[in-house]
Design a protein around this motif. Structure first.
Motif, mmCIF file in Angstrom:
data_model
loop_
_atom_site.group_PDB
_atom_site.id
_atom_site.type_symbol
_atom_site.label_atom_id
_atom_site.label_comp_id
_atom_site.label_asym_id
_atom_site.label_seq_id
_atom_site.Cartn_x
_atom_site.Cartn_y
_atom_site.Cartn_z
ATOM 1 N N PHE A 95 2.919 12.989 0.628
ATOM 2 C CA PHE A 95 1.712 13.725 -0.008
ATOM 3 C C PHE A 95 0.957 14.625 0.843
ATOM 4 N N PHE A 96 0.835 15.806 0.465
ATOM 5 C CA PHE A 96 -0.101 16.773 1.142
ATOM 6 C C PHE A 96 -1.273 17.453 0.372
ATOM 7 N N SER A 97 -2.240 17.710 1.042
ATOM 8 C CA SER A 97 -3.520 18.325 0.379
ATOM 9 C C SER A 97 -4.081 19.371 1.158
ATOM 10 N N PRO A 98 -4.426 20.586 0.522
ATOM 11 C CA PRO A 98 -5.481 21.612 1.350
ATOM 12 C C PRO A 98 -6.552 21.008 1.782
ATOM 13 N N VAL A 99 -7.151 19.875 1.464
ATOM 14 C CA VAL A 99 -8.378 19.060 1.628
ATOM 15 C C VAL A 99 -8.017 18.009 2.553
ATOM 16 N N PRO A 100 -8.475 17.904 3.701
ATOM 17 C CA PRO A 100 -8.497 16.551 4.473
ATOM 18 C C PRO A 100 -8.859 15.163 3.797
ATOM 19 N N GLY A 101 -8.114 14.344 4.175
ATOM 20 C CA GLY A 101 -8.230 13.041 3.141
ATOM 21 C C GLY A 101 -8.618 11.875 4.143
ATOM 22 N N SER A 102 -9.294 10.890 3.205
ATOM 23 C CA SER A 102 -9.706 9.732 3.975
ATOM 24 C C SER A 102 -8.863 8.461 3.718
ATOM 25 N N ARG A 103 -8.098 8.613 2.446
ATOM 26 C CA ARG A 103 -7.303 7.494 2.022
ATOM 27 C C ARG A 103 -6.312 7.753 0.789
ATOM 28 N N LEU A 104 -5.312 7.412 1.049
ATOM 29 C CA LEU A 104 -4.327 7.822 -0.077
ATOM 30 C C LEU A 104 -3.696 6.343 -0.923
ATOM 31 N N TYR A 105 -3.713 6.352 -2.115
ATOM 32 C CA TYR A 105 -3.147 5.401 -2.931
ATOM 33 C C TYR A 105 -2.256 5.611 -3.451
ATOM 34 N N MET A 106 -0.923 4.853 -3.578
ATOM 35 C CA MET A 106 0.050 5.041 -4.239
ATOM 36 C C MET A 106 0.732 3.788 -4.929
ATOM 37 N N ASN A 107 1.062 3.946 -6.274
ATOM 38 C CA ASN A 107 1.524 2.816 -6.907
ATOM 39 C C ASN A 107 2.630 3.095 -7.790
ATOM 40 N N GLY A 108 3.980 2.599 -7.351
ATOM 41 C CA GLY A 108 5.321 3.148 -8.125
ATOM 42 C C GLY A 108 6.239 1.779 -7.994
ATOM 43 N N ASN A 111 2.293 7.995 -8.635
ATOM 44 C CA ASN A 111 0.679 8.058 -9.150
ATOM 45 C C ASN A 111 -0.288 8.357 -7.891
ATOM 46 N N PRO A 112 -0.129 9.470 -6.994
ATOM 47 C CA PRO A 112 -0.897 9.226 -5.680
ATOM 48 C C PRO A 112 -2.424 9.735 -6.318
ATOM 49 N N VAL A 113 -3.249 9.020 -5.489
ATOM 50 C CA VAL A 113 -4.612 9.375 -5.615
ATOM 51 C C VAL A 113 -5.164 9.599 -4.048
ATOM 52 N N TRP A 114 -5.694 10.827 -3.992
ATOM 53 C CA TRP A 114 -6.140 11.298 -2.597
ATOM 54 C C TRP A 114 -7.757 11.554 -2.699
ATOM 55 N N MET A 115 -8.139 10.659 -1.396
ATOM 56 C CA MET A 115 -9.600 10.622 -1.436
ATOM 57 C C MET A 115 -9.830 11.351 -0.280
#
Length: 320
Positions: free
Chosen positions: A162-175, A231-235
């Protein structure tokens, strides 16, 4: 009596005789051929007569091998990453980019059938106050086995990215860790052709740990596993003293396994189709034979059974 018995009427108990070279015998031969051969042709031409592929359901035996390769991108640009793996040779190649995370894993057998159903994976990556994470790439290695038909054993992987232009604190994935078949599995025997590590963890060469090369070699296989529907959730909003955290839940679902059927399974499937059509032809041509012989459409010699004379009837006739 001359000739051979060609047909017997089931209700009247009448037998019909004729010579082997008679028209009636030739007609009976033709009717017999038309009774048994066309059902075979109909079943074959309707497609699916010979079973080429079959399927069954099986819950695979999956275990996490506790082998991980992790790369975290800290900012855009080459060389801006932190990495770690369970392979010492890979870690030695990272030099100052090596960052050891805290791992916790737990596999769970939810239905208590003796087979694991899912993996809970957590990774905490410590960061400096000036560091951020804008992308992650993670390889988890598994042992994957099937036993219901053939015994299939392989080492597989789940690739999380997973990549994001905004720095993250946590990544959730469920698959799901889904089986991907580009080739049918054998219906019997032992198959261990892919029971080799996805990552060559003893290699001293950096190219063997390049994710592009690992994935390319992995996808050369005809049977693989893929991490589907993540189903990634980028926080966002990480405090400077907090680590970057990855929480992943990987389910081991019930799989539909495709395989080429064996000889007896093919015969059984073909026989059912043939007999179901043959019953119709037997009924139709049975009526045709009955009509032909009972109405003497072709010349035959009917032979009726001689009924025994009752002694009482014979005695009355004698008295009269």
């Amino acid at each position: 009596m001359a000739g051979v018995e060609l047909f017997s009427h089931p209700a009247l108990h009448t037998r019909y005789r004729a010579g082997l070279c008679s028209a009636a015998a030739l007609a009976l031969l033709l009717i017999t051929v038309l009774t048994y051969v066309p059902p075979l042709l109909v079943a074959y031409r309707s497609h699916g007569f010979w079973l080429k592929q079959s399927a069954y359901l099986e819950q695979p035996t999956v275990r996490f091998r506790y082998e991980v390769l992790f790369v975290a991108t800290t900012r855009p640009g080459p060389g801006s990453f932190l990495a770690w793996s369970t392979f010492p040779a890979f870690n030695r190649l990272q030099e100052d980019r090596l960052r050891v995370p805290l791992l916790s894993t737990r596999e769970e057998d939810k239905n208590q059938d003796g087979k694991m159903d899912l993996l809970h994976f957590k990774l905490e990556l410590p960061l400096q106050p000036t560091e951020n994470v804008v992308g992650v790439q993670l390889i988890l290695l598994f042992s994957y086995q099937l036993h219901r038909m053939s015994t299939f054993v392989m080492q597989s992987m789940a690739f999380l990215q997973f990549f994001s232009p905004v720095p993250g604190s946590r990544l959730y994935m469920n698959g799901d860790l889904k089986l991907n078949q580009r080739q049918l599995l054998n219906h019997c025997g032992l198959d261990t052709r892919y029971n080799v590590s996805v990552v060559n963890g003893t290699s001293p060469f950096a190219s063997d740990y390049d994710l592009t090369n690992i994935i390319a070699a992995y996808w050369d296989r005809n049977v693989t596993t893929v991490f589907s529907d993540p189903n990634p959730v980028w926080m966002t909003g990480r405090a400077t003293d907090m680590p970057f955290i990855i929480n992943a839940t990987i389910h081991y679902p019930l799989e539909v396994i495709l395989y080429p059927p064996g000889f007896w399974e093919m015969i059984k499937f073909a026989w059912i189709q043939y007999v179901s059509i043959l019953l119709v032809f037997l009924w139709v041509f049975g009526r045709i034979k009955m009509f032909v012989f009972q109405n003497q459409v072709l010349t035959t010699t009917p032979v009726s059974p001689v009924l025994p004379v009752s002694p009482v009837l014979s005695y009355k006739q004698h008295l009269s």
